[in-house]
Design an enzyme around this catalytic site. Structure first.
Site, short mmCIF file in Angstrom:
data_model
loop_
_atom_site.label_atom_id
_atom_site.label_comp_id
_atom_site.label_asym_id
_atom_site.label_seq_id
_atom_site.Cartn_x
_atom_site.Cartn_y
_atom_site.Cartn_z
N GLN A 1 -4.77 -1.41 9.46
CA GLN A 1 -4.65 -2.76 8.90
C GLN A 1 -5.23 -3.79 9.87
OE1 GLN A 1 -3.32 -3.53 5.72
NE2 GLN A 1 -4.21 -5.50 6.22
N LYS B 1 0.85 -1.21 0.00
CA LYS B 1 0.00 0.00 0.00
C LYS B 1 0.87 1.25 0.00
CE LYS B 1 -3.88 -2.37 2.06
NZ LYS B 1 -4.50 -2.89 3.29
N ASP C 1 -11.41 2.85 3.70
CA ASP C 1 -11.70 1.42 3.64
C ASP C 1 -13.21 1.17 3.61
OD1 ASP C 1 -9.77 -0.50 3.38
OD2 ASP C 1 -9.26 -0.59 5.51
#
Ligand code: NDP
Length: 299
Positions: free
Chosen positions: A99, A55, A122
């Site tokens: 994460q 990422k 997200d």
């Protein structure tokens, strides 16, 4: 003999990343800064470390600012919540991604609920799940949005098509179903209690498999000409002893013999996830800065 078109998610994702990167210089001029994505990793889970590294690399390649925050596995929930609050308040940060999974002593739901919904690239915050459910602009989880992009690229208008989504998780199945409904598909959501799953899937023009069971969906479940999107990523023993290989939730060779189009694993849905994350960050940056998005950058 494979009849299906193989949907090249890797190529689509590369194109999307290039379009996002191409839109960054104009944003820099308009806003006086680059779009910024903060990624938080707690602990040393090897798979999570790989995801965070890729990422970071993709963010920098797109010309965006990447803020990486690593906390030890022993970090307290309060330390993590404090960090999220600081990122919420930091004007350089347009997107925040924590994460997952988090160490078991930290409440994932509480952490996600602390992220500013307008920085939740997200799309996991309940406010964004609600916005998707009622059709308001928000942030949609990256994997299902990537699946929708591949479907629209292949099929164009999805209106009236019968779609079966296998799996009802909050990060894939449910948002996928909401997206397909918003495209005017007739949507069925199947799960572990669904009866006669093969018959349900046989009715579908579009099949999205997000189960986590290697090659569960068989070729004779697929209607002739259907479009099959395989979200599953399953590691199974390889041909050589001690080696493994990746397979999806769909028995690829069988399904490809009857489907009209199908995503491979790897190289199908997988590469879309990071590309859509960058796309969501670009959208967040424009919305937060009050700058209009250039047409065509995000599709
Ligand atoms: P979850 O484990 O959260 O959800 C799995 C879903 O599958 C559940 O809704 C479950 O039903 C359903 N299910 C389980 N067994 C069956 C069965 N026998 N028949 C029908 N349905 C069943 O998984 P995720 O949604 O997080 O992920 C699904 C897959 O997608 C995994 O392989 C994961 O690795 C992959 N994935 C890939 C991503 C990518 O970037 N390509 C990103 C995210 C996930 P129930 O609700 O009844 O338990």
């Amino acid at each position: 003999m494979n009849g299906a078109e193989i949907i090249d998610g890797k190529a689509y994702a590369a194109g999307l990343r290039a379009r996002v990167a191409a839109a960054v210089p104009a944003f820099r001029v308009a806003a006086g800064r680059a779009p910024g994505l903060a990624v938080v990793l707690v602990g040393e889970d090897p798979a999570s470390q790989v995801y965070v590294r890729s990422k970071h690399k993709a963010t920098v390649e797109a010309g965006m600012e990447s803020f990486e925050h690593r906390l030890p596995a022993t970090a307290s929930e309060m330390e993590l919540l404090d960090l999220v609050e600081r990122l919420n308040a930091d004007d350089r940060v347009d997107g925040i991604l924590v994460q997952l999974p988090l160490p078991s002593h930290i409440d994932e739901k509480r952490v996600i609920a602390t992220i500013d919904p307008d920085k939740d690239v997200d799309g996991f915050h309940v406010v964004n799940a609600g916005r998707l459910a009622v059709g308001e602009a928000g942030y949609v989880p990256c994997t299902p949005l990537g699946c929708l992009m591949l479907l629209k690229d292949r099929l164009g208008d999805l209106s009236g098509l019968a779609a079966v989504v296998i799996g009802r998780s909050n990060i894939v199945g449910k948002p996928m179903a909401a997206l397909l409904l918003a495209e005017n598909c007739t949507v069925t959501v199947a799960h572990s209690r669904t009866r006669d799953l093969a018959d349900v899937v046989r009715r579908a023009d579009i099949v999205v498999a997000a189960v986590g069971r290697p090659e569960m969906v068989k070729g004779d479940w697929i209607r002739h000409g259907a479009t099959v999107i395989d979200v599953g990523i399953n590691r199974v023993p390889g041909a050589e002893p001690g080696k493994t290989r990746l397979v999806g939730d769909v028995a690829f060779a069988e399904a490809a013999a009857v489907a009209g189009a199908i995503t491979p694993v790897p190289g199908g849905v997988g590469p879309m996830t990071i590309a859509v994350l960058l796309r969501n960050t670009l959208v967040a940056a424009h919305r937060r800065a009050g700058v209009a998005l250039p047409e065509g950058a995000i599709g």
